[in-house]
Design an enzyme around this catalytic site. Structure first.
Site, PDB file in Angstrom:
ATOM      1  N   GLU A   1      75.981  42.814  28.516  1.00 54.77           N
ATOM      2  CA  GLU A   1      77.247  42.092  28.350  1.00 54.77           C
ATOM      3  C   GLU A   1      77.783  42.229  26.930  1.00 54.77           C
ATOM      4  O   GLU A   1      78.975  42.448  26.711  1.00 54.77           O
ATOM      5  CB  GLU A   1      77.050  40.605  28.687  1.00 54.77           C
ATOM      6  CG  GLU A   1      76.587  40.342  30.111  1.00 54.77           C
ATOM      7  CD  GLU A   1      75.087  40.192  30.231  1.00 54.77           C
ATOM      8  OE1 GLU A   1      74.647  39.291  30.969  1.00 54.77           O
ATOM      9  OE2 GLU A   1      74.357  40.972  29.584  1.00 54.77           O
TER      10      GLU A   1
ATOM     11  N   CYS B   1      72.366  35.679  30.704  1.00 55.45           N
ATOM     12  CA  CYS B   1      71.311  34.805  30.200  1.00 55.45           C
ATOM     13  C   CYS B   1      71.901  33.616  29.447  1.00 55.45           C
ATOM     14  O   CYS B   1      72.988  33.690  28.882  1.00 55.45           O
ATOM     15  CB  CYS B   1      70.344  35.583  29.318  1.00 55.45           C
ATOM     16  SG  CYS B   1      71.038  36.124  27.745  1.00 55.45           S
TER      17      CYS B   1
ATOM     18  N   THR C   1      40.012  55.998  45.155  1.00 53.63           N
ATOM     19  CA  THR C   1      39.144  54.813  44.988  1.00 53.63           C
ATOM     20  C   THR C   1      39.918  53.639  44.396  1.00 53.63           C
ATOM     21  O   THR C   1      39.974  52.547  44.969  1.00 53.63           O
ATOM     22  CB  THR C   1      37.932  55.143  44.105  1.00 53.63           C
ATOM     23  OG1 THR C   1      37.193  56.216  44.698  1.00 53.63           O
ATOM     24  CG2 THR C   1      37.025  53.926  43.979  1.00 53.63           C
TER      25      THR C   1
END
Length: 335
Positions: free
Chosen positions: A55, A78, A270
């Site tokens: 932003e 945020c 594995t």
């Protein structure tokens, strides 16, 4: 009528251009659009360039033109002060009239941006392009929600699922085009992980083989076998973390501590099978070479599955071809 989705899809594309360069932060893209529908500015978060969020990058580019404009952003802005100030305040100060975002921020520390913007008199439209943006940002979202990095299991195998012949040879099961694509994938992740047995047997470098001048992904080696001091993973081409534990809860905690959002697992059967059984793998990225071996090493070990009804479910996300090779990405069912 404003085509919100088209502008959001552009923001998503911008965010993806920084994959592998934002951790521990999410990938985020932003587009600022004038009242007449023209794009004023764009931005995306890239820690290789600066700490500025998408932003702020877009707002700096727009300058005074941001006043009364609409911002499209892939993640809810945020609402906290961290390495940088809150994006919500930058948006308010710039005079943005409308904010359209795709995905709500699940991070409790930074959430609440929509409410702050609304309280400041800014129109907020949520949920545009949510599915597409969430898939794009799935690595960071997984880390925040599940408390561990998103892990993609990469396999190169024959059509009958073999990663090596009976004599141990494995070069090359897939073609050159497939191998080139793998390098792009490596460049887009935060870390590449193998087991100690892979380092002992193959001495992999675990570095993207390309001409990109950038910080290489973290190398992670997991297991308790002693590693050769001269192994390629210990050179200076990238940082290397060794996790000397077989306890997958310890491994998960160690992986989270790296800050990585997205890890590419390139181990043998594995370690991969153990992580699959533990529900730690999110995606299978399978490159299938156009050959059949019959005998040899399978890419997955015994899962203890005895009936079809007990099989681990996969959902195909995408498929593409590289000559005669086929690359398929599958979402692995949660346990």
């Amino acid at each position: 009528m404003t085509n919100h989705l088209a502008f959001m899809q552009r923001a998503i594309a911008l965010s993806e251009s920084a994959c592998g360069r934002t951790a521990p932060n999410p990938i985020v893209g932003a587009v600022i659009v004038a009242t007449d529908g023209t794009v004023i500015a764009e931005g995306f978060h890239d820690r290789a360039i600066s700490n500025d969020h998408a932003e702020v990058v877009a707002l700096k580019s727009a300058g005074d033109r941001a006043k009364s404009a609409t911002m499209y952003v892939t993640l809810e802005p945020c609402n906290h002060t961290g390495t940088t100030g809150p994006c919500t305040q930058a948006i308010i100060n710039a005079g943005i009239k409308t904010v359209v975002y795709a995905v709500s921020d699940p991070n409790t520390v930074a959430a609440g941006g929509a409410a702050t913007l609304t309280a400041a008199g800014i129109q907020v439209i949520a949920g545009v392009g949510t599915d597409e943006a969430a898939h794009s940002n799935r690595a960071w979202l997984t880390k925040i929600i599940q408390g561990r990095p998103f892990i993609t299991w990469k396999v190169a195998a024959t059509l009958d699922g073999k990663v090596a012949a009976a004599d141990g040879t494995s070069k090359w099961i897939t073609n050159e085009a497939s191998r080139a694509d793998v390098q792009k994938v490596r460049r887009s992740v935060d870390a590449i992980m193998v087991g100690t047995q892979t380092v002992i047997a193959d001495d992999p470098h675990l570095i993207p083989r390309d001409d990109v001048k950038a910080t290489n992904p973290l190398r992670i080696v997991c297991g308790t076998q002693e590693l050769p001091k001269g192994a390629k993973v210990f050179d200076g081409a990238a940082s290397t973390k060794v996790i000397t534990s077989k306890d997958l809860k310890v491994v998960a905690a160690e992986l989270l501590a790296t800050g990585a959002n997205h890890i590419l697992l390139e181990s043998g059967p594995t370690l991969a099978t153990a992580m699959l059984q533990a529900g730690m793998l999110d995606e299978l990225m399978l490159y299938q070479g156009a050959s059949v071996l019959g005998a040899g090493k399978s890419f997955v070990a015994d899962l203890g599955v005895t009936t079809v009804d007990s099989a681990i479910g996969l959902t195909r996300i995408s498929t593409e071809t590289f000559g005669d090779d086929v690359k398929s990405i599958y979402r692995i069912a949660s346990k």
